[in-house]
Design a protein around this motif. Structure first.
Motif, PDB file in Angstrom:
ATOM      1  N   ALA A   1      94.118  60.525  20.249  1.00  0.00           N
ATOM      2  CA  ALA A   1      94.628  61.256  18.819  1.00  0.00           C
ATOM      3  C   ALA A   1      96.161  62.075  19.101  1.00  0.00           C
ATOM      4  O   ALA A   1      96.806  62.233  18.128  1.00  0.00           O
ATOM      5  CB  ALA A   1      93.582  62.232  18.392  1.00  0.00           C
ATOM      6  N   ARG A   2      96.170  62.417  20.145  1.00  0.00           N
ATOM      7  CA  ARG A   2      97.628  62.966  20.713  1.00  0.00           C
ATOM      8  C   ARG A   2      98.728  62.155  21.402  1.00  0.00           C
ATOM      9  O   ARG A   2      99.510  62.498  21.933  1.00  0.00           O
ATOM     10  CB  ARG A   2      97.180  64.189  21.483  1.00  0.00           C
ATOM     11  CG  ARG A   2      96.199  65.015  21.164  1.00  0.00           C
ATOM     12  CD  ARG A   2      97.027  66.029  19.961  1.00  0.00           C
ATOM     13  NE  ARG A   2      98.338  66.759  20.255  1.00  0.00           N
ATOM     14  CZ  ARG A   2      98.855  67.485  19.405  1.00  0.00           C
ATOM     15  NH1 ARG A   2      98.645  67.438  18.098  1.00  0.00           N
ATOM     16  NH2 ARG A   2      99.988  68.070  19.945  1.00  0.00           N
ATOM     17  N   ALA A   3      98.481  60.835  21.313  1.00  0.00           N
ATOM     18  CA  ALA A   3      99.494  59.668  21.739  1.00  0.00           C
ATOM     19  C   ALA A   3     100.753  60.040  21.391  1.00  0.00           C
ATOM     20  O   ALA A   3     101.086  60.427  20.020  1.00  0.00           O
ATOM     21  CB  ALA A   3      98.928  58.223  21.299  1.00  0.00           C
ATOM     22  N   ALA A   4     101.702  59.835  22.359  1.00  0.00           N
ATOM     23  CA  ALA A   4     103.034  60.494  22.035  1.00  0.00           C
ATOM     24  C   ALA A   4     103.812  59.362  21.067  1.00  0.00           C
ATOM     25  O   ALA A   4     104.430  59.553  20.189  1.00  0.00           O
ATOM     26  CB  ALA A   4     103.962  60.254  23.126  1.00  0.00           C
ATOM     27  N   VAL A   5     103.529  57.896  21.380  1.00  0.00           N
ATOM     28  CA  VAL A   5     104.329  56.804  20.672  1.00  0.00           C
ATOM     29  C   VAL A   5     103.139  55.811  20.229  1.00  0.00           C
ATOM     30  O   VAL A   5     102.919  54.926  21.028  1.00  0.00           O
ATOM     31  CB  VAL A   5     105.406  56.363  21.318  1.00  0.00           C
ATOM     32  CG1 VAL A   5     106.128  55.349  20.498  1.00  0.00           C
ATOM     33  CG2 VAL A   5     106.061  57.373  21.809  1.00  0.00           C
ATOM     34  N   PRO A   6     102.086  56.292  19.508  1.00  0.00           N
ATOM     35  CA  PRO A   6     100.875  55.420  19.027  1.00  0.00           C
ATOM     36  C   PRO A   6     101.467  54.063  18.708  1.00  0.00           C
ATOM     37  O   PRO A   6     100.689  52.899  18.865  1.00  0.00           O
ATOM     38  CB  PRO A   6      99.958  56.014  17.920  1.00  0.00           C
ATOM     39  CG  PRO A   6     101.078  57.013  17.340  1.00  0.00           C
ATOM     40  CD  PRO A   6     102.134  57.439  18.456  1.00  0.00           C
ATOM     41  N   ASN A   7     102.567  53.718  17.960  1.00  0.00           N
ATOM     42  CA  ASN A   7     102.791  52.478  17.773  1.00  0.00           C
ATOM     43  C   ASN A   7     103.052  51.471  18.925  1.00  0.00           C
ATOM     44  O   ASN A   7     102.813  50.192  18.528  1.00  0.00           O
ATOM     45  CB  ASN A   7     103.985  52.247  16.664  1.00  0.00           C
ATOM     46  CG  ASN A   7     103.890  52.703  15.179  1.00  0.00           C
ATOM     47  OD1 ASN A   7     102.793  52.813  14.913  1.00  0.00           O
ATOM     48  ND2 ASN A   7     104.837  53.159  14.670  1.00  0.00           N
ATOM     49  N   ILE A   8     103.197  51.998  19.830  1.00  0.00           N
ATOM     50  CA  ILE A   8     103.663  51.149  20.969  1.00  0.00           C
ATOM     51  C   ILE A   8     102.333  50.380  21.375  1.00  0.00           C
ATOM     52  O   ILE A   8     102.252  49.393  21.760  1.00  0.00           O
ATOM     53  CB  ILE A   8     104.394  51.707  22.175  1.00  0.00           C
ATOM     54  CG1 ILE A   8     105.739  52.036  21.705  1.00  0.00           C
ATOM     55  CG2 ILE A   8     104.333  50.693  23.406  1.00  0.00           C
ATOM     56  CD1 ILE A   8     106.431  52.896  22.692  1.00  0.00           C
ATOM     57  N   ILE A   9     101.444  51.362  21.577  1.00  0.00           N
ATOM     58  CA  ILE A   9     100.026  51.055  21.835  1.00  0.00           C
ATOM     59  C   ILE A   9      99.217  50.108  20.841  1.00  0.00           C
ATOM     60  O   ILE A   9      98.665  49.065  21.418  1.00  0.00           O
ATOM     61  CB  ILE A   9      99.007  52.378  22.104  1.00  0.00           C
ATOM     62  CG1 ILE A   9      99.849  53.211  23.062  1.00  0.00           C
ATOM     63  CG2 ILE A   9      97.641  51.868  22.755  1.00  0.00           C
ATOM     64  CD1 ILE A   9      98.939  54.734  23.252  1.00  0.00           C
ATOM     65  N   LEU A  10      99.523  50.517  19.706  1.00  0.00           N
ATOM     66  CA  LEU A  10      98.972  49.472  18.519  1.00  0.00           C
ATOM     67  C   LEU A  10      99.610  48.287  18.908  1.00  0.00           C
ATOM     68  O   LEU A  10      98.621  47.080  18.439  1.00  0.00           O
ATOM     69  CB  LEU A  10      99.355  49.971  17.077  1.00  0.00           C
ATOM     70  CG  LEU A  10      98.468  51.128  16.433  1.00  0.00           C
ATOM     71  CD1 LEU A  10      98.695  51.646  15.199  1.00  0.00           C
ATOM     72  CD2 LEU A  10      97.017  50.344  16.203  1.00  0.00           C
ATOM     73  N   THR A  11     100.592  47.901  18.890  1.00  0.00           N
ATOM     74  CA  THR A  11     101.352  46.795  19.114  1.00  0.00           C
ATOM     75  C   THR A  11     100.531  46.005  20.452  1.00  0.00           C
ATOM     76  O   THR A  11     100.399  44.718  20.424  1.00  0.00           O
ATOM     77  CB  THR A  11     102.921  46.624  19.118  1.00  0.00           C
ATOM     78  OG1 THR A  11     103.519  47.367  18.265  1.00  0.00           O
ATOM     79  CG2 THR A  11     103.462  45.651  19.685  1.00  0.00           C
ATOM     80  N   GLY A  12     100.493  46.752  21.515  1.00  0.00           N
ATOM     81  CA  GLY A  12      99.718  45.912  22.644  1.00  0.00           C
ATOM     82  C   GLY A  12      98.389  45.622  22.436  1.00  0.00           C
ATOM     83  O   GLY A  12      97.900  44.427  22.699  1.00  0.00           O
ATOM     84  N   VAL A  13      97.766  46.485  21.685  1.00  0.00           N
ATOM     85  CA  VAL A  13      96.474  46.226  21.282  1.00  0.00           C
ATOM     86  C   VAL A  13      96.116  45.051  20.588  1.00  0.00           C
ATOM     87  O   VAL A  13      95.488  44.277  20.524  1.00  0.00           O
ATOM     88  CB  VAL A  13      95.614  47.317  20.585  1.00  0.00           C
ATOM     89  CG1 VAL A  13      94.231  46.834  20.237  1.00  0.00           C
ATOM     90  CG2 VAL A  13      95.506  48.479  21.714  1.00  0.00           C
ATOM     91  N   ALA A  14      97.129  44.872  19.451  1.00  0.00           N
ATOM     92  CA  ALA A  14      97.349  43.672  18.753  1.00  0.00           C
ATOM     93  C   ALA A  14      97.534  42.239  19.441  1.00  0.00           C
ATOM     94  O   ALA A  14      96.828  41.482  19.221  1.00  0.00           O
ATOM     95  CB  ALA A  14      98.340  43.885  17.536  1.00  0.00           C
TER      96      ALA A  14
END
Length: 234
Positions: A172-185
């Motif tokens: 929930a406190r991820a600094a740049v969650p969009n990067i992780i979301l892209t990786g997960v995708a």
């Protein structure tokens, strides 16, 4: 009722730009007859953004305005994703650097994909921003696989069921969650569509990100991304 589309827009110190950006988005969406909600999150702005946002929300029932103490862009974005109710969730920034005209291209392709991203084209950025972009792409390619060029693009349309399914994987406190979301995708086999979107210079104000702020964000982003990759996709 569940709206067809939730647009989430974090904002910080964008009093000069916000009204015009919001009017452009709502005009395009109204013309397109899309059932939408526009969720705008003021992350503790100090320049009068909250007053502008309050006025916009009072005049448009589709705007859901939230004002909070400063948490940072990443945690604000995570809150926005968690609270979005739409069948589809679209994220964009409030600075107007990625124009509304590119959205119909993503929207027209949605039925065949889960994760649709606009990759910024013609972006003129200082060296430290380019280093961050290139480094983020390399980290995602190393940890998750290579399928998206602009892994942190703030112009992404995601199937709501897919997003809600993967959101618990991300701190929930991820600094740049969009990067992780892209990786997960990429790693989870989501159906991905990517298309160029023109990047234009901001019309007012200036970015709050500078080298001093980006350096610790980059370090945290790498740690967060690696942690998710190792724990969730060993």
């Amino acid at each position: 009722m569940t709206p067809e589309l939730s647009i989430v827009m974090p904002v910080y110190n964008e009093a000069q730009a916000l009204e015009r950006v919001v009017e452009e988005w709502t005009a395009m969406l109204d013309d397109s007859s899309i059932d939408y909600e526009l969720r705008i999150y003021d992350d503790g702005s100090r320049d009068g953004t909250s007053a502008v946002l309050g006025r916009l929300a009072a005049n448009n029932s589709r705007i859901v305005a939230t004002t909070q103490e400063n948490r940072g862009h990443g945690p604000t974005l995570m809150r926005a994703y968690a609270e979005a109710r739409g069948e589809w969730v679209f994220q964009t920034d409030s600075d107007g650097e990625l124009e509304v005209a590119s959205f119909p291209r993503l929207w027209s392709e949605r039925d065949r994909f889960d994760f649709l991203i606009g990759e910024r084209e013609g972006r003129l950025s200082p060296l430290h921003r380019k280093v961050l972009t290139g480094g983020s792409r390399a980290v995602v390619a190393l940890l998750f696989g290579s399928a998206v060029a602009d892994v942190n693009s703030p112009y992404r349309l995601m199937r709501g069921t897919w997003l809600r399914g993967v959101l618990p994987l991300i701190p929930a406190r991820a600094a740049v969650p969009n990067i992780i979301l892209t990786g997960v995708a990429v790693k989870s086999g989501a159906r991905i569509f990517a298309t160029p979107v023109p990047h234009v210079a901001r019309r007012t104000g200036k970015s709050s990100l500078n080298l001093r702020r980006i350096a610790p964000l980059a370090i945290r982003a790498v740690i967060d991304t690696a942690t998710v990759a190792i724990r969730r996709f060993p």
